[in-house]
Design a protein around this motif. Sequence first.
Motif, PDB file in Angstrom:
ATOM      1  N   THR A  54     -58.165  15.988  57.511  1.00 53.34           N
ATOM      2  CA  THR A  54     -57.731  16.223  56.139  1.00 53.34           C
ATOM      3  C   THR A  54     -57.141  17.629  56.018  1.00 53.34           C
ATOM      4  O   THR A  54     -57.178  18.417  56.963  1.00 53.34           O
ATOM      5  N   SER A  55     -56.637  17.939  54.839  1.00 52.85           N
ATOM      6  CA  SER A  55     -56.107  19.282  54.601  1.00 52.85           C
ATOM      7  C   SER A  55     -57.225  20.315  54.651  1.00 52.85           C
ATOM      8  O   SER A  55     -56.999  21.469  55.003  1.00 52.85           O
ATOM      9  N   ARG A  56     -58.441  19.912  54.330  1.00 55.24           N
ATOM     10  CA  ARG A  56     -59.581  20.829  54.432  1.00 55.24           C
ATOM     11  C   ARG A  56     -59.824  21.213  55.899  1.00 55.24           C
ATOM     12  O   ARG A  56     -60.142  22.357  56.199  1.00 55.24           O
ATOM     13  N   HIS A  57     -59.640  20.259  56.815  1.00 57.71           N
ATOM     14  CA  HIS A  57     -59.764  20.571  58.239  1.00 57.71           C
ATOM     15  C   HIS A  57     -58.706  21.592  58.654  1.00 57.71           C
ATOM     16  O   HIS A  57     -58.982  22.520  59.408  1.00 57.71           O
ATOM     17  N   TYR A  58     -57.475  21.390  58.162  1.00 52.71           N
ATOM     18  CA  TYR A  58     -56.400  22.340  58.487  1.00 52.71           C
ATOM     19  C   TYR A  58     -56.717  23.730  57.950  1.00 52.71           C
ATOM     20  O   TYR A  58     -56.543  24.714  58.653  1.00 52.71           O
ATOM     21  N   LEU A  59     -57.145  23.805  56.703  1.00 51.36           N
ATOM     22  CA  LEU A  59     -57.466  25.106  56.117  1.00 51.36           C
ATOM     23  C   LEU A  59     -58.552  25.819  56.909  1.00 51.36           C
ATOM     24  O   LEU A  59     -58.463  27.023  57.160  1.00 51.36           O
ATOM     25  N   THR A  60     -59.562  25.074  57.314  1.00 50.25           N
ATOM     26  CA  THR A  60     -60.649  25.686  58.091  1.00 50.25           C
ATOM     27  C   THR A  60     -60.138  26.155  59.449  1.00 50.25           C
ATOM     28  O   THR A  60     -60.429  27.277  59.873  1.00 50.25           O
ATOM     29  N   ALA A  61     -59.356  25.318  60.143  1.00 49.22           N
ATOM     30  CA  ALA A  61     -58.820  25.704  61.450  1.00 49.22           C
ATOM     31  C   ALA A  61     -57.876  26.901  61.329  1.00 49.22           C
ATOM     32  O   ALA A  61     -57.960  27.845  62.122  1.00 49.22           O
ATOM     33  N   ALA A  62     -57.000  26.873  60.343  1.00 47.05           N
ATOM     34  CA  ALA A  62     -56.061  27.982  60.152  1.00 47.05           C
ATOM     35  C   ALA A  62     -56.805  29.255  59.783  1.00 47.05           C
ATOM     36  O   ALA A  62     -56.456  30.348  60.244  1.00 47.05           O
ATOM     37  N   PHE A  63     -57.841  29.129  58.974  1.00 48.73           N
ATOM     38  CA  PHE A  63     -58.637  30.292  58.580  1.00 48.73           C
ATOM     39  C   PHE A  63     -59.285  30.935  59.800  1.00 48.73           C
ATOM     40  O   PHE A  63     -59.191  32.143  60.011  1.00 48.73           O
ATOM     41  N   PHE A  64     -59.946  30.122  60.638  1.00 50.88           N
ATOM     42  CA  PHE A  64     -60.597  30.678  61.822  1.00 50.88           C
ATOM     43  C   PHE A  64     -59.588  31.202  62.840  1.00 50.88           C
ATOM     44  O   PHE A  64     -59.846  32.186  63.524  1.00 50.88           O
ATOM     45  N   LEU A  65     -58.455  30.562  62.941  1.00 51.54           N
ATOM     46  CA  LEU A  65     -57.428  31.039  63.864  1.00 51.54           C
ATOM     47  C   LEU A  65     -56.841  32.355  63.383  1.00 51.54           C
ATOM     48  O   LEU A  65     -56.691  33.300  64.151  1.00 51.54           O
ATOM     49  N   PHE A  66     -56.529  32.441  62.087  1.00 54.44           N
ATOM     50  CA  PHE A  66     -55.917  33.659  61.560  1.00 54.44           C
ATOM     51  C   PHE A  66     -56.878  34.842  61.614  1.00 54.44           C
ATOM     52  O   PHE A  66     -56.475  35.962  61.878  1.00 54.44           O
ATOM     53  N   PHE A  67     -58.141  34.614  61.360  1.00 52.19           N
ATOM     54  CA  PHE A  67     -59.097  35.718  61.330  1.00 52.19           C
ATOM     55  C   PHE A  67     -59.745  35.986  62.687  1.00 52.19           C
ATOM     56  O   PHE A  67     -60.705  36.737  62.775  1.00 52.19           O
ATOM     57  N   ASN A  68     -59.195  35.410  63.744  1.00 50.35           N
ATOM     58  CA  ASN A  68     -59.614  35.749  65.096  1.00 50.35           C
ATOM     59  C   ASN A  68     -59.067  37.148  65.393  1.00 50.35           C
ATOM     60  O   ASN A  68     -57.864  37.380  65.261  1.00 50.35           O
ATOM     61  N   PRO A  69     -59.917  38.090  65.791  1.00 53.18           N
ATOM     62  CA  PRO A  69     -59.437  39.469  66.006  1.00 53.18           C
ATOM     63  C   PRO A  69     -58.298  39.581  67.010  1.00 53.18           C
ATOM     64  O   PRO A  69     -57.394  40.398  66.824  1.00 53.18           O
ATOM     65  N   LEU A  70     -58.309  38.770  68.054  1.00 55.18           N
ATOM     66  CA  LEU A  70     -57.216  38.855  69.035  1.00 55.18           C
ATOM     67  C   LEU A  70     -55.906  38.327  68.464  1.00 55.18           C
ATOM     68  O   LEU A  70     -54.839  38.869  68.761  1.00 55.18           O
ATOM     69  N   ILE A  71     -55.970  37.299  67.649  1.00 56.33           N
ATOM     70  CA  ILE A  71     -54.754  36.800  67.003  1.00 56.33           C
ATOM     71  C   ILE A  71     -54.191  37.874  66.078  1.00 56.33           C
ATOM     72  O   ILE A  71     -52.989  38.130  66.055  1.00 56.33           O
TER      73      ILE A  71
END
Length: 167
Positions: A136-153
Motif C-alpha cells: 500500500t501507499s503506507r508501505h511506500y511511505l514507511t520504506a521511503a522514510f527509513f531510506l531517506f533518514f538513513n545516515p549514509l543516504i
Amino acid sequence: FMKNNEGLKINRLISIPKFYKNIFSPKVLFFVGGIGILVFILSMWHRYIYIDDAFFGEQAYFLAKDGVVKTPSLINFLGCDIQLFSYHKLNIFIGAGLIKIFGLSVTPLRLCTLIFGCLLFFILWKYFKNNNKKLTSRHYLTAAFFLFFNPLILLYAYTYRPEIWVT
C-alpha cells in the motif's frame, strides 16, 4: 491466573499496533519527512567539501581537461599521477561532461548525485505502485522514510560519489 495472563497478552497485542499505526501514519511521516527534507535542502549550501568530492572531482577535471583520467595528488603512487585505469567510469565521464558545461565547481557534481537520489525514490514509488495488490501507499511511505533518514543516504545524496547512482 490464566485469564489475567491472557488479558495482559491481549491488551499488549492491541496496544502495539495502535502505537505503530499512530507513529507511521501518513500525517506524521509527511510532517517529519517534510522537516527532514527542509533541513536537508537548507544544509546543502553550507556543507564542507567531502574528501570524495575532491578525489572524484579531480579525476573528472583531468578527463575534461587532458582527456586522461589521473590523480596528480597521488604522486608516484602506482602511476596514478600519470593515468588511472581502474575508476568509476560512468561517474567520472558524467562529471567530466558537467565540468565542460558548467566549469570546475563542486555544485553541479553534487546536484547530479542528488538527481540520481531523487530517481531512486521515483523508482521505489513505481515499484510500490506496480505491486499495489500486496503493498500500500503506507508501505511506500514507511520504506521511503527509513531510506531517506538513513545516515549514509543523507551523507552520500549530496556527495559526488557513485553509491547513490548504483543504489
